[in-house]
Design a protein around this motif. Sequence first.
Motif, short mmCIF file in Angstrom:
data_model
loop_
_atom_site.label_atom_id
_atom_site.label_comp_id
_atom_site.label_asym_id
_atom_site.label_seq_id
_atom_site.Cartn_x
_atom_site.Cartn_y
_atom_site.Cartn_z
N UNK A 67 83.47 -15.18 -1.93
CA UNK A 67 83.80 -14.75 -0.70
C UNK A 67 83.68 -16.09 0.36
N UNK A 68 83.06 -17.25 -0.03
CA UNK A 68 82.88 -18.28 0.62
C UNK A 68 83.17 -19.58 -0.03
N UNK A 69 83.51 -20.61 0.36
CA UNK A 69 83.38 -22.01 -0.25
C UNK A 69 82.89 -22.71 0.95
N UNK A 70 82.00 -23.76 0.56
CA UNK A 70 81.57 -24.69 1.48
C UNK A 70 82.47 -25.93 1.93
N UNK A 71 82.83 -25.83 3.09
CA UNK A 71 83.72 -27.03 3.58
C UNK A 71 82.93 -28.31 3.61
N UNK A 72 83.31 -29.12 3.22
CA UNK A 72 82.69 -30.64 2.78
C UNK A 72 82.68 -31.28 4.23
N UNK A 73 83.43 -30.92 5.14
CA UNK A 73 83.83 -31.40 6.52
C UNK A 73 82.74 -30.84 7.44
N UNK A 78 78.03 -23.10 6.08
CA UNK A 78 77.79 -22.36 5.00
C UNK A 78 76.69 -21.94 5.08
N UNK A 79 75.48 -22.61 5.22
CA UNK A 79 74.18 -22.11 5.75
C UNK A 79 74.03 -21.31 6.81
N UNK A 80 74.90 -21.54 7.83
CA UNK A 80 74.70 -20.47 8.80
C UNK A 80 75.34 -19.19 8.58
N UNK A 81 76.26 -19.17 7.84
CA UNK A 81 76.85 -17.77 7.36
C UNK A 81 75.97 -17.09 6.61
N UNK A 82 75.17 -17.79 5.45
CA UNK A 82 74.29 -16.92 4.92
C UNK A 82 73.00 -16.43 5.81
N UNK A 83 72.53 -17.27 6.56
CA UNK A 83 71.56 -17.01 7.83
C UNK A 83 72.07 -15.80 8.60
#
Length: 111
Positions: A67-73, A78-83
């Motif tokens: 459902x989501x991949x971390x954007x290197x930039x 990514x962490x905010x999405x999980x929070x």
Amino acid sequence: MSERLPAHLEISSMIRLAETNGGFAMVLAKGERDAGTILIVSMFRGEDTRLYERMPQLDGTRPFVLTKSQDIEKPKEFDEYISRRRSQDPDIWVLEVDIDNPERFIALLPK
């Protein structure tokens, strides 16, 4: 009686599965013991972080879907999405799995 395994047992089995396949797994957040939703954060050697969630299908199966991949930039996104997900649903379990070939690991999980 539901056919669904309690979440805490499912998490325990995923940790063992990761370890028997040469990986490492750690619970980042504990959710509701029996019926909590499970999110899997996968990576290999701390890179290529991806999020998998169970998605009910029309045929009644519940496979884990990317459902989501971390954007290197934008790594914090990514962490905010999980929070945000955790604040919306405090029953969510978050399991981090660091393993070679995370897609193969996900494919091993029951649907």
